[in-house]
Design a protein around this motif. Structure first.
Motif, short mmCIF file in Angstrom:
data_model
loop_
_atom_site.label_atom_id
_atom_site.label_comp_id
_atom_site.label_asym_id
_atom_site.label_seq_id
_atom_site.Cartn_x
_atom_site.Cartn_y
_atom_site.Cartn_z
N ASP A 123 43.78 -9.11 103.71
CA ASP A 123 43.45 -9.23 105.14
C ASP A 123 42.26 -10.14 105.42
O ASP A 123 41.47 -9.87 106.34
CB ASP A 123 43.19 -7.84 105.76
CG ASP A 123 44.35 -6.90 105.57
OD1 ASP A 123 45.51 -7.37 105.67
OD2 ASP A 123 44.11 -5.70 105.31
N ILE A 124 42.10 -11.22 104.65
CA ILE A 124 41.04 -12.19 104.90
C ILE A 124 41.69 -13.57 104.95
O ILE A 124 41.78 -14.26 103.93
CB ILE A 124 39.93 -12.13 103.82
CG1 ILE A 124 39.41 -10.70 103.65
CG2 ILE A 124 38.78 -13.06 104.19
CD1 ILE A 124 38.37 -10.54 102.59
N PRO A 125 42.16 -13.99 106.13
CA PRO A 125 42.90 -15.25 106.22
C PRO A 125 42.14 -16.46 105.69
O PRO A 125 42.72 -17.32 105.02
CB PRO A 125 43.16 -15.38 107.74
CG PRO A 125 43.12 -13.98 108.24
CD PRO A 125 42.09 -13.28 107.41
N THR A 126 40.85 -16.54 105.99
CA THR A 126 40.08 -17.69 105.52
C THR A 126 40.01 -17.73 104.00
O THR A 126 40.06 -18.80 103.39
CB THR A 126 38.65 -17.66 106.10
OG1 THR A 126 38.72 -17.51 107.52
CG2 THR A 126 37.90 -18.95 105.80
N LEU A 127 39.90 -16.56 103.38
CA LEU A 127 39.86 -16.51 101.92
C LEU A 127 41.19 -16.94 101.32
O LEU A 127 41.23 -17.67 100.32
CB LEU A 127 39.50 -15.09 101.46
CG LEU A 127 39.47 -14.88 99.94
CD1 LEU A 127 38.44 -15.78 99.29
CD2 LEU A 127 39.18 -13.41 99.62
#
Length: 226
Positions: A123-127
């Motif tokens: 749940d960390i799109p940027t990652l």
């Protein structure tokens, strides 16, 4: 490799002044605690340091991933830019070395950033975007260096990424006893990829026996594995 979020909630309307203040307090507390303890730090400790209730934390950040994204999103974007710069380097080997040094500086300075880059967190799109970009950057630079005859023909990007992940996990254990020791280990690792021996000395002094023992003890402790 750290950063902060905006004064908006989930990209919507601007927050009220009190809500914005609570959000900023939570981000500041999370940034400090993650840097000290890693991403496994309890959320209630973050709320307590921020001086707000748990309900306020979950209202602002309903999941751990949402909080991590807000804390590290800007820094992850900076890393994407560094990867783009490395891809444009005239010397692909130097571009790769400088890019990896930047990555490891962040891993050494911040336990949270280290956890972020070396463990899987949903749940960390940027990652997710960064990991894809990172893989592409390393693949491109390694391929170009191989084409120039600088890197061994039998070295794969998976070889390098696996070795880097292993080195990244031990960085926090050495940071307290010998700051900067990672530089020597990174360059020693990279030297093993070369077709010819390196012509310059390794950076940073080698660990002493006492420092090695302290680093190995820290590596085995629960605090380092959080």
């Amino acid at each position: 490799m750290t950063g902060s979020g905006t004064g908006r909630e989930n990209g919507g309307a601007p927050l009220r002044r009190d809500a914005r203040r609570n959000r900023e307090l939570l981000l500041a507390a999370a940034r400090e605690i993650y840097a000290e303890q890693g991403l496994g730090a309890p959320l209630d400790e973050i709320a307590r340091r921020a001086g707000v209730g748990n309900a306020t934390l979950y209202r602002r950040f309903p999941t751990r991933g949402a909080l991590v994204e807000a804390v590290f999103g800007e820094g992850l974007s900076d890393t994407l830019r560094r990867g783009d710069e490395a891809r444009k380097a005239g010397d692909p080997w130097e571009g790769l070395v400088r890019y990896l040094e930047y990555i490891f500086e962040g891993l050494a300075a911040d336990r949270g950033a280290n956890d972020l880059m070396t463990t899987g967190i949903p749940d960390i799109p940027t990652l997710d975007a960064l990991k894809t970009h990172h893989h592409e950057t390393v693949t491109l630079l390694l391929s170009r260096a191989r084409d120039q005859g600088v890197v061994r023909d039998d070295v794969t990007v998976e070889d390098l990424l696996f070795a880097l992940a292993a080195l990244g996990r031990v960085v926090p254990a050495s940071a307290a006893v010998a700051p900067g020791a990672w530089r020597r280990q990174l360059h020693l690792l990279l030297a093993g990829l070369r077709t010819e021996p390196a012509t310059h000395p390794l950076p940073a002094a080698p660990l002493t026996d006492r420092q090695l023992t302290a680093a190995l003890n820290a590596l085995a402790s629960p605090a380092t594995q959080a």
